[in-house]
Structures are given as structure tokens and as C-alpha cells.
Design a protein around this motif. Sequence first.
Motif, PDB file in Angstrom:
ATOM      1  N   ASP A  68       0.832  -1.199   0.000  1.00  0.00           N
ATOM      2  CA  ASP A  68       0.000   0.000   0.000  1.00  0.00           C
ATOM      3  C   ASP A  68       0.872   1.257   0.000  1.00  0.00           C
ATOM      4  OD1 ASP A  68      -2.321   1.621   0.190  1.00  0.00           O
ATOM      5  OD2 ASP A  68      -2.272   1.530   2.372  1.00  0.00           O
ATOM      6  N   THR A  69       1.865   1.280   0.850  1.00  0.00           N
ATOM      7  CA  THR A  69       2.771   2.422   0.938  1.00  0.00           C
ATOM      8  C   THR A  69       3.535   2.598  -0.372  1.00  0.00           C
ATOM      9  OG1 THR A  69       3.001   2.108   3.316  1.00  0.00           O
ATOM     10  CG2 THR A  69       4.696   3.432   2.237  1.00  0.00           C
ATOM     11  N   GLY A  72       1.182   4.064  -3.015  1.00  0.00           N
ATOM     12  CA  GLY A  72       1.022   5.502  -2.818  1.00  0.00           C
ATOM     13  C   GLY A  72       2.249   6.280  -3.264  1.00  0.00           C
ATOM     14  N   VAL A  75       2.286   6.616  -7.019  1.00  0.00           N
ATOM     15  CA  VAL A  75       1.372   7.678  -7.452  1.00  0.00           C
ATOM     16  C   VAL A  75       2.028   9.039  -7.246  1.00  0.00           C
ATOM     17  CG1 VAL A  75      -0.838   8.821  -6.989  1.00  0.00           C
ATOM     18  CG2 VAL A  75      -0.716   6.319  -7.074  1.00  0.00           C
ATOM     19  N   MET A  76       2.626   9.241  -6.092  1.00  0.00           N
ATOM     20  CA  MET A  76       3.268  10.516  -5.800  1.00  0.00           C
ATOM     21  C   MET A  76       4.432  10.803  -6.750  1.00  0.00           C
ATOM     22  SD  MET A  76       3.174  10.364  -1.635  1.00  0.00           S
ATOM     23  CE  MET A  76       3.994  11.934  -1.378  1.00  0.00           C
ATOM     24  N   THR A  85      -1.921  11.816  -1.722  1.00  0.00           N
ATOM     25  CA  THR A  85      -2.720  10.703  -2.215  1.00  0.00           C
ATOM     26  C   THR A  85      -3.274   9.925  -1.028  1.00  0.00           C
ATOM     27  OG1 THR A  85      -2.734   8.805  -3.712  1.00  0.00           O
ATOM     28  CG2 THR A  85      -0.756   9.099  -2.387  1.00  0.00           C
ATOM     29  N   ALA A  86      -4.318   9.173  -1.291  1.00  0.00           N
ATOM     30  CA  ALA A  86      -4.896   8.278  -0.285  1.00  0.00           C
ATOM     31  C   ALA A  86      -5.434   7.042  -1.010  1.00  0.00           C
ATOM     32  CB  ALA A  86      -6.019   8.971   0.490  1.00  0.00           C
ATOM     33  N   THR A  87      -5.405   5.917  -0.342  1.00  0.00           N
ATOM     34  CA  THR A  87      -5.864   4.674  -0.943  1.00  0.00           C
ATOM     35  C   THR A  87      -7.386   4.623  -0.978  1.00  0.00           C
ATOM     36  OG1 THR A  87      -3.929   3.603   0.045  1.00  0.00           O
ATOM     37  CG2 THR A  87      -5.657   2.160  -0.826  1.00  0.00           C
ATOM     38  N   CYS A 110       2.515   3.083 -11.249  1.00  0.00           N
ATOM     39  CA  CYS A 110       1.275   3.822 -11.513  1.00  0.00           C
ATOM     40  C   CYS A 110       1.103   3.847 -13.027  1.00  0.00           C
ATOM     41  CB  CYS A 110       1.383   5.233 -10.937  1.00  0.00           C
ATOM     42  SG  CYS A 110      -0.077   6.245 -11.238  1.00  0.00           S
ATOM     43  N   PHE A 140      -5.997   5.019  -6.139  1.00  0.00           N
ATOM     44  CA  PHE A 140      -5.606   6.038  -5.178  1.00  0.00           C
ATOM     45  C   PHE A 140      -6.186   7.383  -5.594  1.00  0.00           C
ATOM     46  CE2 PHE A 140      -2.628   2.656  -4.801  1.00  0.00           C
ATOM     47  CZ  PHE A 140      -2.177   2.659  -3.493  1.00  0.00           C
TER      48      PHE A 140
END
Length: 145
Positions: A68-69, A72, A75-76, A85-87, A110, A140
Amino acid sequence: MANEFTAGDRANLVRQFIETMPFAKALQMKMEEMADGTAVISMPYSPEIVGDPATGVIHGGAVSALMDTCGGAAVMCHPRTKAATATLDLRIDYMRPATPGDRITARAHCYNVTRSVAFVRAEAFDGDASRPVASATGAFTMAGG
């Protein structure tokens, strides 16, 4: 639409994100690589995150948190996203138990960005890089989306 951040700015934000998040620090996550839309983060084996004391296998929740980390972070790192960002959704398929004692490494990419959602694929490996421990797909949110 591109954002105002350079690749270097994004890299610094991602490093700060990993280094200041207490959960990532507790799991001793380490940013290994990052590029446009791609992140690699590793986590060492630790007795504190073992899920089955009889076998010494790391708990699936720790592997999930790593993926998950890493998602994210990917994405960043993407040039078409904002920093935050958030899941929204994360689906993980566990392929096999991680080898006790081995460092776990997640690689996320991503692969698609819309106005407000980014889509990610990830895999996690232990010392046997030819066979994934788990694979994941995720969605995300993005700030300003």
C-alpha cells in the motif's frame, strides 16, 4: 495536466512521506528506488511482525502495508499527479508465504491517471525474486482531483 513539481521535488516529497510516517518507520520501510510513476520500497524481516510463530512467516498485514505504501509512493512519483494521495481500493493476492528471515521488497507502478484517480499495480518479493510473495492492484485519490 502536469503539476508544478519537478522529478526532484516529487522524489523529496516521497522520501519525506516515508521517513515521517510513524507506521512506515515502525516497519523500517526504506525507499530503494523511484522514477516517474514507479517506486521500490523494502522492509526487513523482524520477529515483531511475524504472523505465525510456528513457522516464522511475516504477517500478511505487514506485506499489505508495504505494498500500500509503495503504491502511494508510485502515485506521488507520477508526473501527472499532485503530491498528496490516499488509498481508495487495494486488492492483494498472496501467492506464497515469504521466506522467514528474508527482506521483503515491493515494486509498484502507476500505470493510469485520470482527473482524480490513479491506478497502480504492485508485486512483493523476498530473496527469491523469480516468484512473487504477493501481487496487488489499487486505486488512489489525488489532491485537487
